[in-house]
Design a protein around this motif. Structure first.
Motif, PDB file in Angstrom:
ATOM      1  N   THR A  39       0.812  -1.018   0.097  1.00 35.94           N
ATOM      2  CA  THR A  39      -0.059  -0.029   0.086  1.00 35.94           C
ATOM      3  C   THR A  39       0.756   1.224  -0.041  1.00 35.94           C
ATOM      4  N   SER A  40       0.380   2.336  -0.353  1.00 36.53           N
ATOM      5  CA  SER A  40       0.912   3.637  -0.338  1.00 36.53           C
ATOM      6  C   SER A  40       0.735   3.905   1.161  1.00 36.53           C
ATOM      7  N   SER A  41       1.263   5.254   1.497  1.00 34.77           N
ATOM      8  CA  SER A  41       1.342   5.613   2.812  1.00 34.77           C
ATOM      9  C   SER A  41      -0.052   6.429   2.738  1.00 34.77           C
ATOM     10  N   VAL A  42      -0.486   6.719   4.032  1.00 31.69           N
ATOM     11  CA  VAL A  42      -1.842   7.222   4.037  1.00 31.69           C
ATOM     12  C   VAL A  42      -1.860   8.700   3.689  1.00 31.69           C
ATOM     13  N   THR A  43      -2.718   9.301   2.944  1.00 23.89           N
ATOM     14  CA  THR A  43      -2.884  10.633   2.500  1.00 23.89           C
ATOM     15  C   THR A  43      -3.252  11.268   3.694  1.00 23.89           C
ATOM     16  N   PRO A  44      -3.029  12.626   3.804  1.00 20.04           N
ATOM     17  CA  PRO A  44      -3.535  13.065   5.120  1.00 20.04           C
ATOM     18  C   PRO A  44      -4.849  13.252   5.487  1.00 20.04           C
ATOM     19  N   VAL A  45      -5.095  13.099   6.719  1.00 18.58           N
ATOM     20  CA  VAL A  45      -6.672  12.898   7.228  1.00 18.58           C
ATOM     21  C   VAL A  45      -7.165  14.267   6.968  1.00 18.58           C
ATOM     22  N   TRP A  46      -8.532  14.227   6.476  1.00 20.85           N
ATOM     23  CA  TRP A  46      -9.359  15.186   6.402  1.00 20.85           C
ATOM     24  C   TRP A  46     -10.829  14.969   6.830  1.00 20.85           C
ATOM     25  N   ARG A  47     -11.631  16.077   7.117  1.00 27.22           N
ATOM     26  CA  ARG A  47     -12.933  16.057   7.764  1.00 27.22           C
ATOM     27  C   ARG A  47     -13.865  16.970   6.839  1.00 27.22           C
ATOM     28  N   VAL A  48     -15.075  16.272   6.556  1.00 29.33           N
ATOM     29  CA  VAL A  48     -15.970  16.947   5.530  1.00 29.33           C
ATOM     30  C   VAL A  48     -17.008  17.651   6.713  1.00 29.33           C
ATOM     31  N   PRO A  49     -16.918  19.142   6.414  1.00 34.35           N
ATOM     32  CA  PRO A  49     -17.745  19.808   7.252  1.00 34.35           C
ATOM     33  C   PRO A  49     -19.208  19.230   7.141  1.00 34.35           C
ATOM     34  N   ARG A  55     -11.446  11.224   7.529  1.00 33.58           N
ATOM     35  CA  ARG A  55     -11.388  10.491   6.377  1.00 33.58           C
ATOM     36  C   ARG A  55      -9.748  10.387   5.782  1.00 33.58           C
ATOM     37  N   ALA A  56      -9.408   9.374   5.425  1.00 32.15           N
ATOM     38  CA  ALA A  56      -8.289   9.195   4.565  1.00 32.15           C
ATOM     39  C   ALA A  56      -8.325   8.260   3.722  1.00 32.15           C
ATOM     40  N   ARG A  57      -7.479   8.370   2.575  1.00 29.09           N
ATOM     41  CA  ARG A  57      -7.164   7.557   1.387  1.00 29.09           C
ATOM     42  C   ARG A  57      -5.990   6.747   1.498  1.00 29.09           C
ATOM     43  N   VAL A  58      -5.968   5.490   0.888  1.00 34.54           N
ATOM     44  CA  VAL A  58      -4.727   4.545   0.586  1.00 34.54           C
ATOM     45  C   VAL A  58      -4.946   4.107  -0.629  1.00 34.54           C
TER      46      VAL A  58
END
Length: 68
Positions: A39-49, A55-58
């Motif tokens: 896997t890739s490293s995790v993308t930066p974690v984000w929030r949806v207002p 959330r994060a993506r890999v």
């Protein structure tokens, strides 16, 4: 976030979006995925207002074990 076509351009490649209550849970889930697949490293974690959790993506290559 848009999915980059190169990350799903052939069989065995996947983009995984992880949603969890907190950043620690997201990190634990992704650590577990890294034991199974390359896997890739995790993308930066984000929030949806207005929505609960973070959330994060890999990106994963399920054809390869991480030790390959």
């Amino acid at each position: 976030m848009d999915i980059d076509e190169q990350h799903i351009g052939e069989p065995g490649l996947a983009t995984l979006d992880v949603t969890a209550a907190d950043e620690e849970t997201v990190a634990a889930v992704i650590k577990g995925l890294q034991r199974l697949w390359a896997t890739s490293s995790v993308t930066p974690v984000w929030r949806v207002p207005g929505e609960a959790g973070v959330r994060a993506r890999v990106y994963a290559d399920i054809r390869r074990h991480p030790d390959d």
